[in-house]
Design an enzyme around this catalytic site. Structure first.
Site, short mmCIF file in Angstrom:
data_model
loop_
_atom_site.label_atom_id
_atom_site.label_comp_id
_atom_site.label_asym_id
_atom_site.label_seq_id
_atom_site.Cartn_x
_atom_site.Cartn_y
_atom_site.Cartn_z
N GLY A 8 0.85 -1.20 0.00
CA GLY A 8 0.00 0.00 0.00
C GLY A 8 0.87 1.24 0.00
N PHE A 126 -2.36 3.82 15.48
CA PHE A 126 -0.96 3.95 15.87
C PHE A 126 -0.67 5.29 16.56
CE2 PHE A 126 -0.15 0.49 12.78
CZ PHE A 126 0.74 -0.27 13.53
N HIS A 153 -14.20 10.42 10.36
CA HIS A 153 -13.05 10.23 9.47
C HIS A 153 -13.28 10.91 8.13
CE1 HIS A 153 -11.94 7.05 12.34
NE2 HIS A 153 -10.72 7.13 11.83
N HIS A 154 -12.18 11.03 7.36
CA HIS A 154 -12.24 11.57 6.00
C HIS A 154 -13.16 10.70 5.13
CE1 HIS A 154 -9.64 8.34 4.44
NE2 HIS A 154 -9.10 8.38 5.64
N LYS A 157 -12.44 6.92 3.57
CA LYS A 157 -12.28 5.71 4.39
C LYS A 157 -13.29 4.65 3.96
CE LYS A 157 -12.01 4.20 9.23
NZ LYS A 157 -10.81 3.39 9.03
N THR A 164 -10.72 1.61 15.48
CA THR A 164 -10.51 2.22 16.79
C THR A 164 -11.80 2.21 17.61
OG1 THR A 164 -8.86 3.66 15.80
CG2 THR A 164 -9.68 4.32 17.97
P1 NAP Z 1 -5.43 4.63 0.70
O1 NAP Z 1 -4.87 6.00 0.48
O2 NAP Z 1 -6.62 4.22 -0.10
O3 NAP Z 1 -4.22 3.60 0.47
C1 NAP Z 1 -4.39 2.22 0.28
C2 NAP Z 1 -3.42 1.83 -0.82
O4 NAP Z 1 -3.37 0.42 -0.93
C3 NAP Z 1 -3.87 2.37 -2.20
O5 NAP Z 1 -2.77 2.98 -2.84
C4 NAP Z 1 -4.31 1.08 -2.91
O6 NAP Z 1 -4.13 1.14 -4.31
C5 NAP Z 1 -3.37 0.08 -2.30
N1 NAP Z 1 -3.77 -1.30 -2.49
C6 NAP Z 1 -5.02 -1.81 -2.66
N2 NAP Z 1 -4.95 -3.15 -2.81
C7 NAP Z 1 -3.63 -3.48 -2.74
C8 NAP Z 1 -2.92 -4.70 -2.84
N3 NAP Z 1 -3.55 -5.85 -3.04
N4 NAP Z 1 -1.57 -4.69 -2.71
C9 NAP Z 1 -0.93 -3.51 -2.49
N5 NAP Z 1 -1.54 -2.32 -2.41
C10 NAP Z 1 -2.89 -2.31 -2.53
O7 NAP Z 1 -5.82 4.42 2.24
P2 NAP Z 1 -5.11 5.04 3.53
O8 NAP Z 1 -5.80 6.28 3.94
O9 NAP Z 1 -3.63 5.06 3.31
O10 NAP Z 1 -5.49 3.94 4.61
C11 NAP Z 1 -5.06 2.61 4.46
C12 NAP Z 1 -5.61 1.78 5.61
O11 NAP Z 1 -5.00 2.21 6.82
C13 NAP Z 1 -7.11 1.90 5.83
O12 NAP Z 1 -7.63 0.64 6.23
C14 NAP Z 1 -7.22 2.87 7.00
O13 NAP Z 1 -8.40 2.70 7.76
C15 NAP Z 1 -6.00 2.47 7.79
N6 NAP Z 1 -5.48 3.47 8.73
C16 NAP Z 1 -4.99 2.98 9.89
C17 NAP Z 1 -4.39 3.82 10.79
C18 NAP Z 1 -3.81 3.24 12.06
O14 NAP Z 1 -3.27 4.00 12.88
N7 NAP Z 1 -3.87 1.93 12.24
C19 NAP Z 1 -4.31 5.20 10.52
C20 NAP Z 1 -4.81 5.66 9.32
C21 NAP Z 1 -5.39 4.79 8.41
P3 NAP Z 1 -5.34 1.67 -5.25
O15 NAP Z 1 -5.70 3.03 -4.74
O16 NAP Z 1 -4.72 1.67 -6.60
O17 NAP Z 1 -6.45 0.69 -5.06
#
Ligand code: NAP
Length: 266
Positions: A8, A126, A153-154, A157, A164
């Site tokens: 990702g 985190f 959230h934005h 999501k 959380t």
């Molecule tokens: P995002 O901007 O949509 O990023 C996700 C990325 O993963 C996109 O670039 C997507 O590509 C890619 N992806 C999809 N399928 C994949 C695969 N099979 N292999 C590799 N990459 C793949 O989302 P984000 O805002 O970064 O958030 C990502 C996740 O983290 C969400 O579940 C969010 O809820 C979580 N999060 C967690 C925390 C924490 O503290 N734990 C904090 C913030 C966010 P495409 O766009 O091309 O599909």
């Protein structure tokens, strides 16, 4: 030196992790996987200049080729569990921030970590402030009979309610002694409403709006008073100290740890 592949890597969180890792002398980015921008330099996409790590869309090949110690996953609920299973099959420790994983997948991954004696970290949040907010909510739950959670959230999501919010509700349900749910309100079910009752009757409400990052209020109600505990992540940098800590600690673990609090409050 701890070597890391990011799954990702071109997402909002993935790019933030690349920037964060570049500031640490003992952590090295060795691979980057995403679906878009394949063939581009991961550092250039993250805005820090060329790193020599080229984005691939094939996680298995990258894991085989670069043999990292750790895989950081910030992808989507649909693919995260398979990514983690693939990492464990390659002897790579997962650090997972992606939310929306099912309880069954979490249990399966816990068991695979145990069998292999490999460490893993799954953390719905985190940010240290969010971890403290959950800990304070757990304390308050012992003294207040009722609670509801509003998470905001934005609008990009994918999952609701947030990981959380689910974890906070689990914690409250575990420690509360005397819970009185409001049974008098007539609830009308409308398709598309984001919200519902979790274990122990704790109601969760999900707001999705542009401009927001990640925010949560836990509102407790008692005799003639309420208590509100609120945390705001106003930028994705808030998650980075926790991610870096998990990358460092996961190499010392031999089982799955669920929740950053288990690494902070040792
Ligand atoms: P995002 O901007 O949509 O990023 C996700 C990325 O993963 C996109 O670039 C997507 O590509 C890619 N992806 C999809 N399928 C994949 C695969 N099979 N292999 C590799 N990459 C793949 O989302 P984000 O805002 O970064 O958030 C990502 C996740 O983290 C969400 O579940 C969010 O809820 C979580 N999060 C967690 C925390 C924490 O503290 N734990 C904090 C913030 C966010 P495409 O766009 O091309 O599909």
């Amino acid at each position: 030196m701890t070597t890391v592949v990011i799954s990702g890597a071109n997402g909002r969180m993935g790019r933030e992790v690349i920037r964060a890792i570049s500031k640490e002398s003992d952590i090295q980015l060795v691979g980057a996987v995403d679906l878009g921008e394949v063939g581009q330099d991961a550092g250039v996409l993250a805005g820090i200049g060329a790193t020599g790590v080229i984005l691939s869309n094939d996680l298995a090949s990258v894991l085989e080729e670069v043999k990292p110690q750790v895989m950081v996953d910030f992808t989507t609920p649909a693919v995260v569990a398979d990514n983690v299973r693939l990492a464990l099959d390659h002897g790579v420790r997962p650090v997972v921030g992606t939310t929306g994983m099912s309880q069954e997948d979490l249990a399966d991954i816990r068991e695979r970590c145990r069998k292999k004696g490999l460490g893993g970290v799954v953390a719905p949040n985190f940010a240290i402030g969010a971890v403290l907010m959950m800990a304070f909510a757990e304390t308050a739950a012992k003294y207040f009979p009722a609670a509801e959670i509003i998470e905001m959230h934005h609008d990009q999501k994918l999952d609701a309610p947030s990981g959380t919010a689910i974890k906070t509700a689990e914690n409250i349900a575990r420690v509360r002694h005397d819970h009185r749910q409001n049974e008098n309100t007539e609830v009308t079910k409308i398709d598309g409403v984001r919200g519902g009752a979790f274990n122990g009757g704790i109601r969760l409400h999900s707001v999705r709006l542009p401009g927001l990052v990640a925010h949560q209020e836990v509102i407790f109600g008692g005799q003639g008073q309420t208590l509100t505990i609120r945390h705001d992540s106003i930028s994705r940098e808030s998650f980075m100290p926790g991610v870096i800590l998990a990358i460092r600690k996961v190499t010392e673990l031999h089982e799955l740890v669920y929740g950053l609090e288990n690494l902070i409050f040792e």
